[in-house]
Design a protein around this motif. Sequence first.
Motif, mmCIF file in Angstrom:
data_model
loop_
_atom_site.group_PDB
_atom_site.id
_atom_site.type_symbol
_atom_site.label_atom_id
_atom_site.label_comp_id
_atom_site.label_asym_id
_atom_site.label_seq_id
_atom_site.Cartn_x
_atom_site.Cartn_y
_atom_site.Cartn_z
ATOM 1 N N GLU A 250 49.564 88.052 21.467
ATOM 2 C CA GLU A 250 48.227 87.558 21.157
ATOM 3 C C GLU A 250 47.441 88.578 20.330
ATOM 4 O OE1 GLU A 250 47.446 84.524 24.907
ATOM 5 O OE2 GLU A 250 46.491 86.493 24.911
ATOM 6 N N ALA A 251 47.604 89.859 20.635
ATOM 7 C CA ALA A 251 46.905 90.890 19.869
ATOM 8 C C ALA A 251 47.358 90.888 18.419
ATOM 9 C CB ALA A 251 47.139 92.258 20.498
ATOM 10 N N ALA A 252 48.643 90.618 18.189
ATOM 11 C CA ALA A 252 49.162 90.570 16.824
ATOM 12 C C ALA A 252 48.550 89.423 16.032
ATOM 13 C CB ALA A 252 50.688 90.419 16.855
ATOM 14 N N ARG A 253 48.075 88.396 16.745
ATOM 15 C CA ARG A 253 47.414 87.269 16.080
ATOM 16 C C ARG A 253 45.899 87.388 16.124
ATOM 17 N NH1 ARG A 253 51.310 84.251 19.209
ATOM 18 N NH2 ARG A 253 49.625 83.480 20.532
ATOM 19 N N GLY A 254 45.402 88.533 16.591
ATOM 20 C CA GLY A 254 43.964 88.749 16.635
ATOM 21 C C GLY A 254 43.271 88.091 17.811
#
Length: 277
Positions: A250-254
Amino acid sequence: MTSNGCPDELAIDCRDLTFHFNPNDTEPVLSGLNIQLARGDCCLLVGANGAGKSTLLRILAGKRLTKTRNCRILGQDVFMNTPGGVVYLGTEWCMNPVVRSDIVVSHFLDSVGGWRHRARRDRLLEILDVDLDWRMHQISDGERRRVQLCMGLMTEWDVLLLDEVTVDLDVLVRADLITFLASEAKERGATILYATHIFDGLGSFPNKIVHIQLGSTPRPTLEWSPGSGDLFSVALGWLREDRELRRKKEAARGRIRGPKGDTRDARTFFDKYDYAH
């Protein structure tokens, strides 16, 4: 042979199962999922909320159409040629207005053939501590769940798909139910796939455990026995692993769950939505 005359194929056979709710979705709900269970297996389905456990169980029950024909029960396609002897019990049942209406439990069970299966019905009435004189609109959610289980289990089944249906039960009824299910697997060769987040008292129930992580099966099916270790600790370790992986994705997708450093004026917000004045 199974009770419906099928030969001894795998009871549940899903190979490389992928599923999208919407064909336009870029990320599938289930991706490359594999699970094979033999007759007589008692399998726990372990995974975080949103991992795809309920979706898998509904596919196996023939309630969701998949594009591929790689999910079978008792040798038959679960959607195109749904086999008999399959029972699915999920939490949504208790929200149906019909089962919350003014119906006496004895009439309710007879309406689905309880009188034809009296011996098993009466055994389940004792195990689940159900009163035939209860009225469905007056009983608690836990008592209503007991009625659902009695109704669903009173005919002989070959494959049982359980989706969190013991969450409303008290610990005594749940323990007696688990003992009954284990005896069904041992004595009749019935197969049980049980998704749950409550692991206390289950250490001796499963002989297999399947881990679903973000819609896939990241490790082979775990063979389990009462001496295999602490079931809760195993599940907890997997769930921590799942959370870390999900957070990274999720962090990689902001996307970030929890506090986001919101700087909105709290007073303006509460003045707008203060319904007390």
